[in-house]
Structure formats: C-alpha cells, structure tokens
Scaffold this active site. Structure first.
Site, PDB file in Angstrom:
ATOM      1  N   ALA A   1       0.826  -1.217   0.000  1.00 41.44           N
ATOM      2  CA  ALA A   1       0.000   0.000   0.000  1.00 41.44           C
ATOM      3  C   ALA A   1       0.857   1.263   0.000  1.00 41.44           C
ATOM      4  O   ALA A   1       0.456   2.303   0.514  1.00 41.44           O
ATOM      5  CB  ALA A   1      -0.920  -0.001   1.219  1.00 41.44           C
TER       6      ALA A   1
ATOM      7  N   ARG B   1      -2.828   7.506 -11.011  1.00 45.92           N
ATOM      8  CA  ARG B   1      -3.977   7.555 -11.922  1.00 45.92           C
ATOM      9  C   ARG B   1      -5.274   7.963 -11.218  1.00 45.92           C
ATOM     10  O   ARG B   1      -6.277   8.247 -11.848  1.00 45.92           O
ATOM     11  CB  ARG B   1      -4.154   6.191 -12.607  1.00 45.92           C
ATOM     12  CG  ARG B   1      -3.084   5.902 -13.644  1.00 45.92           C
ATOM     13  CD  ARG B   1      -3.060   4.432 -14.052  1.00 45.92           C
ATOM     14  NE  ARG B   1      -2.406   3.594 -13.046  1.00 45.92           N
ATOM     15  CZ  ARG B   1      -2.341   2.263 -13.099  1.00 45.92           C
ATOM     16  NH1 ARG B   1      -2.911   1.613 -14.100  1.00 45.92           N
ATOM     17  NH2 ARG B   1      -1.728   1.583 -12.162  1.00 45.92           N
TER      18      ARG B   1
HETATM   19  C1  UD1 Z   1       0.458  -4.898 -10.305  1.00 40.72           C
HETATM   20  C2  UD1 Z   1       1.153  -6.106 -10.926  1.00 40.72           C
HETATM   21  C3  UD1 Z   1       0.301  -6.597 -12.092  1.00 40.72           C
HETATM   22  C4  UD1 Z   1      -1.092  -6.915 -11.617  1.00 40.72           C
HETATM   23  C5  UD1 Z   1      -1.726  -5.736 -10.879  1.00 40.72           C
HETATM   24  C6  UD1 Z   1      -3.001  -6.161 -10.237  1.00 40.72           C
HETATM   25  C7  UD1 Z   1       3.565  -5.810 -10.647  1.00 40.72           C
HETATM   26  C8  UD1 Z   1       4.835  -5.425 -11.300  1.00 40.72           C
HETATM   27  N1  UD1 Z   1       2.464  -5.724 -11.396  1.00 40.72           N
HETATM   28  O1  UD1 Z   1       0.419  -3.879 -11.299  1.00 40.72           O
HETATM   29  O2  UD1 Z   1       0.905  -7.748 -12.672  1.00 40.72           O
HETATM   30  O3  UD1 Z   1      -1.892  -7.293 -12.710  1.00 40.72           O
HETATM   31  O4  UD1 Z   1      -0.849  -5.258  -9.847  1.00 40.72           O
HETATM   32  O5  UD1 Z   1      -3.701  -5.084  -9.685  1.00 40.72           O
HETATM   33  O6  UD1 Z   1       3.598  -6.199  -9.499  1.00 40.72           O
HETATM   34  N2  UD1 Z   1       3.129  -0.689  -4.356  1.00 40.72           N
HETATM   35  C9  UD1 Z   1       3.990  -0.517  -3.306  1.00 40.72           C
HETATM   36  N3  UD1 Z   1       5.258  -0.121  -3.557  1.00 40.72           N
HETATM   37  C10 UD1 Z   1       5.729   0.091  -4.803  1.00 40.72           C
HETATM   38  C11 UD1 Z   1       4.841  -0.092  -5.888  1.00 40.72           C
HETATM   39  C12 UD1 Z   1       3.538  -0.480  -5.628  1.00 40.72           C
HETATM   40  O7  UD1 Z   1       3.617  -0.708  -2.146  1.00 40.72           O
HETATM   41  O8  UD1 Z   1       6.906   0.434  -4.945  1.00 40.72           O
HETATM   42  C13 UD1 Z   1       1.734  -1.106  -4.069  1.00 40.72           C
HETATM   43  C14 UD1 Z   1       0.703  -0.109  -4.536  1.00 40.72           C
HETATM   44  O9  UD1 Z   1       0.396   0.806  -3.500  1.00 40.72           O
HETATM   45  C15 UD1 Z   1      -0.477  -0.999  -4.889  1.00 40.72           C
HETATM   46  C16 UD1 Z   1       0.151  -2.320  -5.261  1.00 40.72           C
HETATM   47  O10 UD1 Z   1       1.471  -2.289  -4.781  1.00 40.72           O
HETATM   48  O11 UD1 Z   1      -1.336  -1.196  -3.772  1.00 40.72           O
HETATM   49  C17 UD1 Z   1       0.171  -2.537  -6.769  1.00 40.72           C
HETATM   50  O12 UD1 Z   1       0.886  -1.466  -7.355  1.00 40.72           O
HETATM   51  P1  UD1 Z   1       0.400  -0.806  -8.694  1.00 40.72           P
HETATM   52  O13 UD1 Z   1       1.319   0.279  -9.062  1.00 40.72           O
HETATM   53  O14 UD1 Z   1      -1.044  -0.487  -8.622  1.00 40.72           O
HETATM   54  O15 UD1 Z   1       0.669  -2.039  -9.683  1.00 40.72           O
HETATM   55  P2  UD1 Z   1      -0.019  -2.327 -11.042  1.00 40.72           P
HETATM   56  O16 UD1 Z   1       0.636  -1.516 -12.090  1.00 40.72           O
HETATM   57  O17 UD1 Z   1      -1.472  -2.228 -10.917  1.00 40.72           O
HETATM   58 CA    CA Z   2      -2.970  -1.684  -9.204  1.00 41.62          CA
END
Ligand code: UD1
Ligand code: CA
Length: 452
Positions: free
Chosen positions: A10, A16
């Site tokens: 999280a 977006r």
């Molecule tokens: C991610 C997955 C994707 C999947 C999708 C499902 C990866 C690389 N991709 O993509 O395959 O289909 O989720 O919803 O994992 N977050 C962190 N730290 C970070 C980056 C993200 O805590 O450095 C958390 C975000 O807050 C979020 C979750 O991880 O709750 C997913 O991150 P997000 O950037 O939404 O990933 P997606 O591009 O949706």
């Molecule tokens: Ca996501």
C-alpha cells in the site's frame, strides 16, 4: 494451514487516481479501501499482517487498527522492492507468505483460503491468484506453456502483441513459500519499461531455481478487481453496494430497486423493512423490523425502532422509536430522541431535542433544544425560539400540553403539564399547570371603517 503471514502492498501514490490523498485511503461504501483488504486477510485465519506504507505513510499508518504492523518503503521502487522491505517480518517464516494489494477491496476470505489450500496441495514455490478478464488492459498477463504451466508474468508495458492478447491476468495477490521467495527476491533487477523491481519477475526466477509455480483461478473474477482510477472506484463501489444489498435482502429486507439504494458497510436493517429508491443509509445506522423508509431518505448514524415510517426525510445522529412516523420532508438533526407513537410531520425540524411517547408535531414546526412531554401536541407553525444571538436555551413542554398554531416559545421557558397555549401567542414566561395562556393583542374590529 501452515504458519502464514500476510503483507499488504500500500505504498504507492496511485497517480492515476488524480488525488491528493493516498489511493488506499479512499472509501468504498464509507470504509477505507485498505481496511477491506485487512479484514479479508483477518477472516482467512492469518497469523500476522503487515502493511507496506510509503506515500502518505503517516496517514496510512494512523488508519491501521491495533495489531497491524506498518513497514516503511521510503522510495517506491516497485512491488518487488516493497516486499523486500518486509524481509525482517518473514525472514524466519517456515510457511506461507501471502501478498495482497491494498487497492483491491473486493477480495474475500474464502478466496484467500482457496489460494492457500491450492498452494499447499501442489507444494509450489508460488501460487498466483488469477482470473479471466474480458478486458485485461492494464493488468499483468499470465504466460503459460502448452501444458498450461505458468512460465512468467508479463506487465502490459513489457508485453508483446501476442502476450497482450492473453486474457488470464495477475491479481497481484499470491501465496509464496516464504523461503523460496526470499531466495528469488535476491535475483530481481529493474530491466523493464518502468525501471522498477517487479514482484511478478519472481515467477520466472523460481522456474530457473527449479521450483514449480502455479495459478489459482478465482471463479469470482470480481474479487480481484483493483482500483487505479476514479472510474474504477465507482465500478468497485457498485459491486460492493450490490454485495451489501444482496446480503440484506437475503436476511429479509425488501428493496424496491437495489441498484438505487445506497447502504454503507456497517448499517443493519431488520426483517420485512422496505427501502424505496434513493434511500441512503450511512454510518452506524440501525433500522428495526417492518419499517418503511421512503424514497430519498438519508439516515446517518440513526437508530430506528420497529414499524417506523420515514418518508423523504433526513435523520442525523438521532433515534426514532417504534411506531413513529416521520416526514415527508422532516429534518431531524443531531442529538434528538423521538419516542414511540410520535408524529414528526412535514417540514418539521428537530434539533438536539427529545420528544416523549405520543408527542406530535404534524407540520411546519421548529423544535430546537427542547424537551417535549408525552402526548403533547405542537400546532402548525410552533417555533422553539432557542437562540438570542449569543447563546442557546432550552424549552420544556410538559406532558399533555397543547400548543396552538403559530406560537413562539421564547427559551428558556417551561409550559407545565396539561396547559393550553392560544394560537398566535408569543410565550416569554413559564405557564403553570392546567392553565390557558394567551399572549397576543386582542382583535379590534373597526366597523364600516372603509366606507368612511
Ligand atoms: C500490479 C502487478 C500486475 C497486476 C496488478 C493487479 C507488478 C509489477 N504488477 O500492477 O501484474 O496485474 O498489480 O492489480 O507487481 N506498491 C507498493 N510499492 C511500490 C509499488 C507499488 O507498495 O513500490 C503497491 C501499490 O500501492 C499498490 C500495489 O502495490 O497497492 C500494486 O501497485 P500498482 O502500481 O497499482 O501495480 P499495477 O501496475 O497495478
Ligand atoms: Ca494496481
């Protein structure tokens, strides 16, 4: 089930969403997105939960209920990097590490349990929760060989034209063998279009380490729908609303049009109560049995008894007891307690007041800071004059009193038991028991005046 821990990602901002607020602190049916994920995780029988925080870390951490650990990811370098920050949390873990995303609030305990059961039965290094989506745009795609074995997960931005056609998508939720995951995380790099450490890359890495991986395809694809934009926020809210409403109807509530009935997640409604379209029930509202809540009524933290009728009205932080009727167009403001068999009719406003059993205000009345006794009748146009420009005072109308139409009761003032007030009076002094008070100028008829 082996020993299991959960981490919930999280830390991201959720660009977006176009919002100042962290994505996971947005609400669906009046509950934080993140709290749904935490509750689902708790419900699946997990031993410990940690949340990875980053963007607005302080606010997100403050929102967590006791017993949930927060782990800081200072820079958001990707989902793999996020999991790495939690290493001390699961370093010693011999069982399962479950990874969930903080932006997918529709996930249910049954689905997490199904994922873990599948994972343990197959003895995989990783089991990915996936689903078939009609429109897989934006999600990572599950790349499988001709035997259906999972080879890797490709992100949309890194996918070939062929891979983009794959409709089985990654939910971002997994069950890992903790120790296999730790080994695989060491191999992550940032060779991808976003320059991030992708957690998804561990699937391919595990393959190279000779570990098997697999998928658990959820039958209910709605479970894994994530929120990345305000449009998706509204879509997930619609699904959540449907779930809440379905549960209530299964418990005996009648809804004329569930799609137009807006109920928050903590609200309770009793059997055979009927909700008309446009009803909004918020906060910790509780409604008893056999009630009728008419169109466009909004109730916030309202406690409603049985057989109560409410039409086109607003009730805030107040209670209404059995067999009372409210509205149409009544406004009951915070701190009010309305008894049994009362009537709060059209265009009646009640604020910080009590109405004892059987009290009636049928129309056009303001009851502010007052205590209205049993069986009192407040005539049309009664005004509790509670504010002198500086302070508020209380008005007491004791039981069985009758207040004639268009009366001003200038607080502080008490009308004693059984008294009558003549219509059109402005009452400034207390009225003794069983008396008639008249406080208006006597009518003068000037006979023939206009002919002169
Ligand atoms: C991610 C997955 C994707 C999947 C999708 C499902 C990866 C690389 N991709 O993509 O395959 O289909 O989720 O919803 O994992 N977050 C962190 N730290 C970070 C980056 C993200 O805590 O450095 C958390 C975000 O807050 C979020 C979750 O991880 O709750 C997913 O991150 P997000 O950037 O939404 O990933 P997606 O591009 O949706
Ligand atoms: Ca996501």
């Amino acid at each position: 089930m082996n020993e299991s821990k959960t981490i919930i990602l999280a830390a991201g901002q959720g660009t977006r969403m176009r919002s100042q607020k962290s994505k996971v602190l947005h609400q669906v049916c009046e509950k934080n997105i993140l709290d749904y994920v935490i509750d689902a995780s708790k419900g699946s029988g997990i031993d410990a939960i940690a949340v990875i925080v980053g963007y607005q870390a302080e606010e997100v951490e403050k929102s967590l209920c006791p017993g949930i650990a927060a782990i800081l990811q200072k820079e958001q370098l990707g989902t793999g990097h996020a999991v790495l920050q939690a290493l001390p949390f699961f370093k010693e873990l011999k069982g399962n590490l479950i990874v969930l995303v903080g932006d997918a609030p529709l996930i249910r305990p049954e689905t997490i349990k199904g994922l873990v059961t599948e994972h343990e039965a197959r003895g995989h290094g990783a089991t990915v929760l996936s689903a078939e989506f009609q429109d897989p745009t934006g999600y990572g795609r599950m790349v499988k060989n001709y035997k259906g074995e999972l080879l890797k997960i490709v992100e949309e931005g890194d996918a070939t034209v062929e891979e983009k056609k794959i409709r089985e998508i990654n939910s971002g939720m997994y069950c890992f063998d903790a120790q296999t995951l730790i080994r695989s995380l060491q191999e992550l790099n940032t060779n991808n279009t976003q320059g991030e450490y992708y957690l998804t890359d561990v699937i391919e890495i595990m393959g190279k380490l000779g570990k098997t991986t697999g998928t658990y395809v959820t039958p209910d694809y709605e479970d894994i729908k994530a929120i990345n934009s305000k449009v998706q926020l509204s879509e997930v809210t619609a699904i959540m609303r449907k779930r809440i409403n379905t549960k209530l109807m299964d418990n005996g509530v009648v809804m004329i049009d569930p799609a137009a009935t807006y109920i928050s997640n903590e609200v309770m409604v009793g059997q055979d109560s009927t909700l008309y379209p446009g009803v909004i029930l918020e906060g910790k509202t509780v409604i008893g049995k056999d009630c009728l809540i008419g169109a466009n009524s909004r109730l916030v933290n309202a406690i409603i008894g049985n057989q109560v009728t409410i039409r086109n009205s607003t009730i805030l932080d107040s209670s209404v007891d059995d067999n009372t009727s409210v509205g149409p167009y009544a406004y009951i403001r915070p701190g009010s307690r309305i008894g049994k068999h009362c009537k709060v009719g059209d265009f009646v406003e009640v604020k910080n007041s009590t109405m004892a059993d059987g009290a009636k205000a049928a129309h056009l009345t303001y009851i502010g800071d007052g205590d209205v006794g049993e069986n009192v009748n407040l005539g049309c146009g009664t005004v509790f004059v509670n504010y002198d420009g500086k302070k508020k005072d209380r008005t007491v109308v004791e039981k069985n009193a009758f207040i004639g139409c268009n009366t001003n009761l200038i607080a502080p003032v008490t009308v004693k038991e059984g008294s009558y007030i003549a219509a059109g009076s402005t009452i400034t002094d207390d009225v003794p028991e069983d008396s008639l008070a008249i406080a208006r100028a006597r009518q003068v008829n000037k006979v023939g005046y206009l002919k002169k």
